[in-house]
Scaffold this active site. Structure first.
Site, short mmCIF file in Angstrom:
data_model
loop_
_atom_site.label_atom_id
_atom_site.label_comp_id
_atom_site.label_asym_id
_atom_site.label_seq_id
_atom_site.Cartn_x
_atom_site.Cartn_y
_atom_site.Cartn_z
N LYS A 215 0.86 -1.19 0.00
CA LYS A 215 0.00 0.00 0.00
C LYS A 215 0.90 1.23 0.00
O LYS A 215 1.80 1.35 0.83
CB LYS A 215 -0.91 -0.03 1.24
CG LYS A 215 -1.96 1.06 1.24
CD LYS A 215 -2.99 0.87 2.37
CE LYS A 215 -4.03 1.99 2.30
NZ LYS A 215 -5.12 1.81 3.28
N GLU A 333 27.12 -1.73 3.51
CA GLU A 333 27.57 -0.82 4.58
C GLU A 333 27.64 -1.51 5.93
O GLU A 333 28.23 -1.00 6.87
CB GLU A 333 26.62 0.37 4.69
CG GLU A 333 26.70 1.35 3.54
CD GLU A 333 25.84 2.58 3.82
OE1 GLU A 333 26.37 3.58 4.34
OE2 GLU A 333 24.63 2.52 3.53
N1 ASP Z 1 -8.69 0.45 8.08
C1 ASP Z 1 -9.28 -0.20 6.92
C2 ASP Z 1 -8.88 -1.66 6.97
O1 ASP Z 1 -7.78 -1.97 6.67
C3 ASP Z 1 -8.84 0.48 5.68
C4 ASP Z 1 -9.30 -0.17 4.40
O2 ASP Z 1 -9.85 -1.25 4.35
O3 ASP Z 1 -9.06 0.45 3.34
O4 ASP Z 1 -9.67 -2.46 7.33
#
Ligand code: ASP
Length: 377
Positions: A215, A333
């Site tokens: 994401k 590194e």
């Molecule tokens: N907070 C939500 C979840 O992950 C966000 C989403 O679904 O886009 O359940």
């Protein structure tokens, strides 16, 4: 609507199971205009040559099942709509495949946990072992969908499609994206061309492999990306087009672990001016492994590296990066050979954590072996 309800495994959620009949005139992926509610029965649908594909939808919640203004002061709440609500919002979904649906949980995926992962994995493996389905769709929140998909990718024992789907907008929002995303997910799960690709994530007409997907934006519908490889494919109406080759490794990579939890692995997040406290805290709380979300090439402050080297005596340390793309290079590194560290290759910290948990369940702790498994695609 016939429906058989049971208490879900481990008391997680009420489980509702239904089988939705497919019209005799239906074709796989045909454009559909009918708004008629799907028919239902409680029988398991056998595999019949020439019959429409069978797809099982396992619901876990998320914004795709979210509803706006559920609480004062909060824009919306994830995990409100039932799996039947989700199916009913997609006219003609039952024309694409014969559907079964079950509710495994109904939570925001910020609350996703190992108990639900294990329940999902066992249920999916059972469905495929019983030849009860041709593909599985999991509805899921977008926040941790990359972790759940990667976990399942590693433990699901099938070459048939396992497709995770979410939405950025709640189910009752203007221009909700969930229905189109769900339609795409069912189409992919029903498609023979989607086999051999492990678990996938689909949103916004784009298909991603579980290992690659992450994401990248808090609120955009084009939030998911596969930064190191690009997407696995695209959905356009009834057409599904893959642009990568199926993965070569056999499945599953790991057995589904026993019990309801996995070994504790903590992520420590590096930043300017970092002190070793996070590492000390992980050790004190019994972490069996530590993943460094390092700066740059998985690096961190000298004092933190020293603490990690000390912690490494009786636990596994994997260096990953907070950067978001690219590979963590060994011995660039940081002297991994001398300090006994593994790197996460191109896995982000959250996924390196999942893989390390699975490695620990099968007793792999040697850094050379851990490195091989992190590199394996
Ligand atoms: N907070 C939500 C979840 O992950 C966000 C989403 O679904 O886009 O359940």
């Amino acid at each position: 609507m016939g429906r058989r309800s049971t208490i879900a495994l481990l008391g997680l959620a009420l489980s509702a199971v239904l089988v939705v009949g497919c019209g005799a005139d239906s074709g796989n992926g045909a454009a559909v205009t009918s708004l008629a509610p799907p028919r239902a029965s409680t029988t398991v649908v056998p595999s019949v040559p020439g019959a429409p594909p069978r797809v099982t939808i396992l619901a876990t919640g998320g914004t795709i099942a979210g509803k706006a203004n559920a609480e004062p002061g909060v824009g919306y709440k994830a995990g409100q709509a039932s799996v039947q609500d989700l199916i009913s919002a997609v006219p003609g979904l039952d024309k694409i495949a014969t559907l079964q649906a079950e509710s495994i949980a109904n939570i925001g995926s910020q609350d996703m946990n190992e108990e639900i992962w294990l329940t999902l994995a066992r249920r999916i493996n059972q469905l495929f072992a019983d030849n009860a389905t041709d593909g599985v769709v999991i509805t899921h929140g977008t926040d941790t969908i990359e972790e759940t998909s990667f976990f399942l990718d590693n433990v699901v024992a099938t070459d048939k499609p396992v497709v995770l789907v979410g939405a950025v907008r709640p189910a009752n929002a203007l221009s909700a994206d969930g229905p189109a995303n769900l339609r795409a997910a069912v189409s992919i799960a029903a498609a023979p061309a989607a086999r051999g690709r492990g678990a996938m994530v689909v949103l916004n007409d784009t298909i991603h492999s579980a290992r690659e997907v992450t994401k990248t934006h808090t609120s955009s519908m084009q939030t998911f990306a596969s930064p190191n490889t690009g997407p696995a494919g695209y959905v356009s109406g009834d057409s599904i087009r893959f642009v990568t080759t199926p993965q070569s490794h056999t499945r599953p990579r790991f057995p589904v672990p026993d019990g309801s939890s996995l070994p504790r692995v903590d992520i420590v997040y590096s930043h300017a001016g970092m002190r070793p406290d996070q590492v000390d805290d992980a050790v004190r709380h019994g972490a069996k492994g530590i993943v460094l979300a390092g700066v740059g090439d998985g690096n961190t402050a000298k004092a933190v590296l020293d603490a990690l080297a000390k912690a490494n005596d009786d636990r596994v340390v994997v260096r990953s990066t907070r950067v978001g793309s690219g590979e963590v290079v060994r011995n660039a590194e940081v002297n991994d050979d001398e300090l006994g560290f593994a790197t996460s290759a191109d896995l982000n910290p959250a996924k390196a954590r999942v893989l390390l948990q699975l490695l620990l369940t099968v007793g792999i702790t040697d850094p050379v072996r851990v490195q091989q498994e992190m590199n394996a695609r």
